[in-house]
Design an enzyme around this catalytic site. Sequence first.
Site, short mmCIF file in Angstrom:
data_model
loop_
_atom_site.label_atom_id
_atom_site.label_comp_id
_atom_site.label_asym_id
_atom_site.label_seq_id
_atom_site.Cartn_x
_atom_site.Cartn_y
_atom_site.Cartn_z
N ASN A 88 -5.66 -4.40 -8.06
CA ASN A 88 -5.34 -5.32 -6.97
C ASN A 88 -6.44 -5.22 -5.92
O ASN A 88 -6.50 -4.25 -5.17
CB ASN A 88 -3.96 -4.92 -6.39
CG ASN A 88 -3.60 -5.74 -5.16
OD1 ASN A 88 -4.23 -6.76 -4.86
ND2 ASN A 88 -2.58 -5.31 -4.44
N TRP A 89 -7.29 -6.21 -5.88
CA TRP A 89 -8.47 -6.14 -4.99
C TRP A 89 -8.14 -6.54 -3.55
O TRP A 89 -8.98 -6.44 -2.68
CB TRP A 89 -9.60 -7.02 -5.54
CG TRP A 89 -10.13 -6.57 -6.86
CD1 TRP A 89 -9.73 -5.45 -7.56
CD2 TRP A 89 -11.17 -7.16 -7.64
NE1 TRP A 89 -10.44 -5.34 -8.73
CE2 TRP A 89 -11.33 -6.39 -8.81
CE3 TRP A 89 -11.97 -8.29 -7.49
CZ2 TRP A 89 -12.26 -6.69 -9.79
CZ3 TRP A 89 -12.90 -8.61 -8.47
CH2 TRP A 89 -13.05 -7.82 -9.60
N LYS A 90 -6.94 -7.00 -3.33
CA LYS A 90 -6.50 -7.41 -1.98
C LYS A 90 -7.53 -8.37 -1.36
O LYS A 90 -8.14 -9.15 -2.08
CB LYS A 90 -6.24 -6.18 -1.12
CG LYS A 90 -5.30 -5.19 -1.82
CD LYS A 90 -4.70 -4.16 -0.92
CE LYS A 90 -3.79 -3.25 -1.74
NZ LYS A 90 -3.09 -2.26 -0.97
N HIS B 3 4.63 -7.90 -3.06
CA HIS B 3 3.90 -6.70 -2.63
C HIS B 3 4.38 -6.32 -1.23
O HIS B 3 4.69 -7.19 -0.41
CB HIS B 3 2.39 -7.00 -2.62
CG HIS B 3 1.58 -5.74 -2.42
ND1 HIS B 3 1.42 -5.16 -1.19
CD2 HIS B 3 0.89 -4.97 -3.31
CE1 HIS B 3 0.67 -4.07 -1.33
NE2 HIS B 3 0.35 -3.93 -2.60
N GLU C 63 2.88 -5.38 1.32
CA GLU C 63 2.08 -5.99 2.41
C GLU C 63 2.56 -7.41 2.69
O GLU C 63 2.56 -7.86 3.82
CB GLU C 63 0.59 -5.95 2.05
CG GLU C 63 0.02 -4.54 2.22
CD GLU C 63 -1.18 -4.23 1.34
OE1 GLU C 63 -1.80 -5.17 0.80
OE2 GLU C 63 -1.49 -3.03 1.19
N GLU D 286 6.11 0.87 -5.86
CA GLU D 286 5.06 1.18 -4.89
C GLU D 286 5.69 1.66 -3.59
O GLU D 286 6.03 0.85 -2.72
CB GLU D 286 4.24 -0.08 -4.61
CG GLU D 286 3.45 -0.58 -5.79
CD GLU D 286 2.14 -1.21 -5.35
OE1 GLU D 286 1.10 -0.79 -5.86
OE2 GLU D 286 2.16 -2.09 -4.48
N GLY E 279 -2.44 2.93 0.19
CA GLY E 279 -3.62 2.96 1.04
C GLY E 279 -3.68 4.15 1.98
O GLY E 279 -4.49 4.18 2.91
N SER F 132 -2.07 4.84 -3.85
CA SER F 132 -3.11 5.87 -3.81
C SER F 132 -3.42 6.47 -5.19
O SER F 132 -3.62 7.68 -5.33
CB SER F 132 -2.75 6.98 -2.82
OG SER F 132 -2.68 6.45 -1.50
N GLY G 201 -5.00 -0.09 -6.10
CA GLY G 201 -5.59 -0.86 -5.00
C GLY G 201 -7.02 -0.41 -4.75
O GLY G 201 -7.95 -0.78 -5.47
N GLY G 202 -7.19 0.42 -3.73
CA GLY G 202 -8.53 0.86 -3.28
C GLY G 202 -9.47 1.28 -4.41
O GLY G 202 -10.63 0.85 -4.44
P1 PGA Z 1 -3.76 1.66 -3.05
O1 PGA Z 1 -2.96 0.27 -3.12
O2 PGA Z 1 -4.06 2.06 -4.46
O3 PGA Z 1 -4.98 1.37 -2.24
O4 PGA Z 1 -2.84 2.65 -2.38
C1 PGA Z 1 -2.02 0.00 -4.11
C2 PGA Z 1 -1.41 -1.35 -3.92
O5 PGA Z 1 -1.17 -1.75 -2.78
O6 PGA Z 1 -1.18 -2.10 -4.89
#
Ligand code: PGA
Length: 252
Positions: A9-11, A95, A97, A167, A173, A213, A234-235
Amino acid sequence: MKPPLIVGNWKMHGTQTEAFALARHIRRGLKAIKGVEVVLAPPFTALAPVSQAIKGSGLRLGGQNVHWQTEGAFTGEISPKMLQELGCRFVIVGHSERRRLFKESDQLIANKMLASLRAGLRPILCVGETLEERRKGTMPRVITRQLRAALKGVRKSGIEKIEIAYEPVWAIGTGHNATPDQVSHAHCWIRKVLKELLGEKRGKRCRILYGGSVRPDNAAELGRALEVNGLLVGGASLRARDFLNIVHYFLA
Ligand code: PGA
């Protein structure tokens, strides 16, 4: 059971040029994709170049969000059909977010689930508790509510296409992933709820991914936790080498 599913997930990261380069890099690092499904979910603006970059490679494309209508006066939104046309097979729905920053409700997420399935997309439904909810011991209740609401109205034929991602909001994050014990506990709970909601057979087959994470140094142990059928990254998915190292743990 389906093969493990790893989603990047590149956001809101990457111009078209950067996204294309990252996708090419990942493609080059994966000679054969065996025993695992790998999905890249770049920002909307980079879907077309990433689609080009991974064409014929076995890598799959996913959207990070979607609207629930086919078309209409919804300024700034993207429909399931539009994602489909760009080559998306998957879409992330609900998600945390989106729930937190964009006030997406359980009902709205349920609408997105149905719309995605109608368009032939595989929705990756995100569920998870906040730190406060975990401290209060309400994780099972929160997750049950989120699953029940989002899966309401999904027909039997659609159930096979649904993926779940656990999640925990406090792990996203932050660099503080859930421990394998915490992951096992939450995933076993999700499995139990899925069986109750979807029936024993279908509930057993639905993939449950862990996200929050995930890094190359914890991917293997998180992947071994009970009822973990893949990872949502994510990251670490923004660095080709890290993402490839994570995928490599799952290759057959
Ligand atoms: P993260 O994000 O790996 O940066 O914690 C995961 C996500 O939000 O899908």
